[in-house]
Design an enzyme around this catalytic site. Structure first.
Site, short mmCIF file in Angstrom:
data_model
loop_
_atom_site.label_atom_id
_atom_site.label_comp_id
_atom_site.label_asym_id
_atom_site.label_seq_id
_atom_site.Cartn_x
_atom_site.Cartn_y
_atom_site.Cartn_z
N ARG A 1 0.84 -1.21 0.00
CA ARG A 1 0.00 0.00 0.00
C ARG A 1 0.87 1.25 0.00
O ARG A 1 0.53 2.25 -0.63
CB ARG A 1 -0.94 -0.02 1.21
CG ARG A 1 -1.94 1.13 1.19
CD ARG A 1 -3.03 0.96 2.23
NE ARG A 1 -2.49 1.08 3.58
CZ ARG A 1 -3.21 0.85 4.68
NH1 ARG A 1 -4.46 0.46 4.59
NH2 ARG A 1 -2.66 0.98 5.87
N LYS B 1 -2.44 6.84 1.26
CA LYS B 1 -2.32 7.22 2.66
C LYS B 1 -1.35 8.40 2.77
O LYS B 1 -0.20 8.24 3.17
CB LYS B 1 -1.84 6.02 3.49
CG LYS B 1 -2.41 6.02 4.90
CD LYS B 1 -2.18 4.68 5.58
CE LYS B 1 -2.57 4.73 7.05
NZ LYS B 1 -4.01 4.74 7.28
N GLU C 1 -16.22 6.97 4.28
CA GLU C 1 -15.33 6.64 5.40
C GLU C 1 -15.89 7.13 6.72
O GLU C 1 -16.65 8.10 6.77
CB GLU C 1 -13.94 7.29 5.18
CG GLU C 1 -13.21 6.72 4.00
CD GLU C 1 -11.85 6.14 4.35
OE1 GLU C 1 -11.68 5.58 5.44
OE2 GLU C 1 -10.97 6.25 3.50
C1 LIG Z 1 -5.12 3.97 7.51
C2 LIG Z 1 -6.53 4.29 7.17
C3 LIG Z 1 -7.58 3.36 7.33
C4 LIG Z 1 -7.39 2.03 7.97
O1 LIG Z 1 -6.52 1.17 7.31
P1 LIG Z 1 -5.92 -0.10 8.05
O2 LIG Z 1 -5.01 -0.70 7.06
O3 LIG Z 1 -7.04 -1.00 8.39
O4 LIG Z 1 -5.23 0.40 9.28
C5 LIG Z 1 -8.85 3.74 6.91
N1 LIG Z 1 -9.10 4.95 6.39
C6 LIG Z 1 -8.12 5.88 6.24
C7 LIG Z 1 -8.46 7.21 5.69
C8 LIG Z 1 -6.81 5.57 6.63
O5 LIG Z 1 -5.86 6.48 6.48
#
Ligand SMILES: *Cc1c(COP(=O)(O)O)cnc(C)c1O
Length: 343
Positions: A85, A187, A223
């Site tokens: 990722r 991210k 989200e």
């Molecule tokens: C990091 C994140 C998540 C959760 O991802 P995980 O891999 O399950 O920790 C969900 N939404 C956003 C916006 C994120 O930045």
């Protein structure tokens, strides 16, 4: 013989805050390649004032954990997914990708060097790991940085819910965290900067956080703060939204597998219209930090929609949580390749 140093920490009260641990990993990208990288004790970064990370948000990060098993050993949960990722995030904002095998090796080095900070089994506490890539070097034009830093640091964190899992309420916001084909699926820090104000406004109104709808039509659920949404239907389906502006959560991906293979449920990834959330008898938010946050209710257009209960965690949510946490701490055998022992 366990030669680990010991630290004097009250694991029951650590919460989720920065704490400097002994070692972090640092690698520099310059002249087209990453250097060998090393562990360092210095937690300060010395970078050019013209770094793209500071001006143009050219940075991305990951969030993952190391878990102490009952037998004392330490394990990671699907670190290859975080590594992949992060590469994906890098591609979106034109940063140099860090190789997957080196990412996992760096994380393991940091965990091993700080093994005495990995909380004991049974406390619910874990070692939170934060990999980060930032654009650095001399540059002022809007263009990719000439140099990069990849770093990994860590800190012990407490369980998200101290008194056990409890449902909390959320409110739908009018703000967007990302554009329809923007950086929502990467991210990157900019998405988080965009979420600070909506979060604060939700908290002022008495909610834990806000819920974002799809940025193009504002009709579909996307989200829950910085976590992904899932709902459980009356006929036992696990449903989670499908959209290019959602950050693909590894927790959610894992839950879809557990729902299918461990709980014998049907899984659907599709549009979830905010007007149709009545179809869900349970709902939750998922992410590495809290694993699952049960959603008590969602306020939309002045009306609070309650799912299972305001005070009690739904049975499917509880089962999913127990199964995933059981796998993460090594009590339950998970699907092949999910667990990576640190040593
Ligand atoms: C990091 C994140 C998540 C959760 O991802 P995980 O891999 O399950 O920790 C969900 N939404 C956003 C916006 C994120 O930045």
């Amino acid at each position: 013989m366990n030669m680990e140093k010991s630290v004097n920490i009250d694991w029951s009260t650590i919460g989720f805050s920065y704490r400097k641990t002994d070692y972090r990993y640092l690698s520099y990208w310059k002249d087209g390649k990453w250097d060998d990288g090393k562990l360092t004790e210095d937690n300060m970064l010395h970078i050019s004032e013209s770094s793209t990370a500071l001006h143009y948000g050219q940075q991305c990060f990951e969030g993952m954990k190391a878990y102490r098993r009952k037998d004392g050993r330490i394990q990671l949960f699907r670190p290859d997914r975080n590594a992949a990722r992060m590469q994906n995030s890098c591609r979106r904002i034109l940063m140099s990708e860090f190789p997957i095998d080196r990412f996992i090796e760096a994380v393991k080095k940091v965990v091993k060097a700080n093994a005495h900070y990995v909380p004991p089994y049974g406390t619910g506490a874990t070692l939170y790991i934060r990999p980060l890539i930032i654009g650095i070097g001399d540059n002022i034009g809007v263009r990719p940085a000439p140099e990069y830093i990849f770093t990994v640091f860590c800190m012990p964190v407490g369980p998200y819910f101290k008194g056990g899992m409890a449902p909390i309420n959320f409110i739908v916001t009018d703000y967007d965290r990302a554009a329809p084909f923007g950086t929502g699926a990467a991210k990157v820090g900019g998405n988080y900067a965009a979420s600070l104000l909506p979060h604060e406004e939700a908290v002022k109104k008495g909610f834990a956080d806000c819920i974002y709808l799809d940025p193009a039509t504002h009709t579909k659920l996307e989200e829950v703060g910085a976590a992904n949404f899932f709902g459980i239907t009356k006929d036992n389906k696990f449903v989670t939204p499908d959209s290019p502006s959602i950050l693909p959560s590894i927790t959610r991906e894992s839950l879809t597998v557990l729902a299918k293979d461990f709980l014998d449920m049907k899984v659907e990834e599709r549009d979830i219209y905010i007007d149709e959330i009545d179809e869900f008898v349970e709902a939750g938010a998922c992410g590495t930090a809290a694993v699952i946050t049960p959603i008590g209710g969602i306020e939309y257009k002045g009306k609070l929609h309650v799912f299972h209960s305001q005070t009690e965690v739904g049975p499917i949510t509880k089962k999913l949580y127990d199964t995933l946490v059981g796998i993460q701490f090594g009590d339950i055998e998970g699907p092949e390749g999910w667990i990576d022992l640190v040593e």
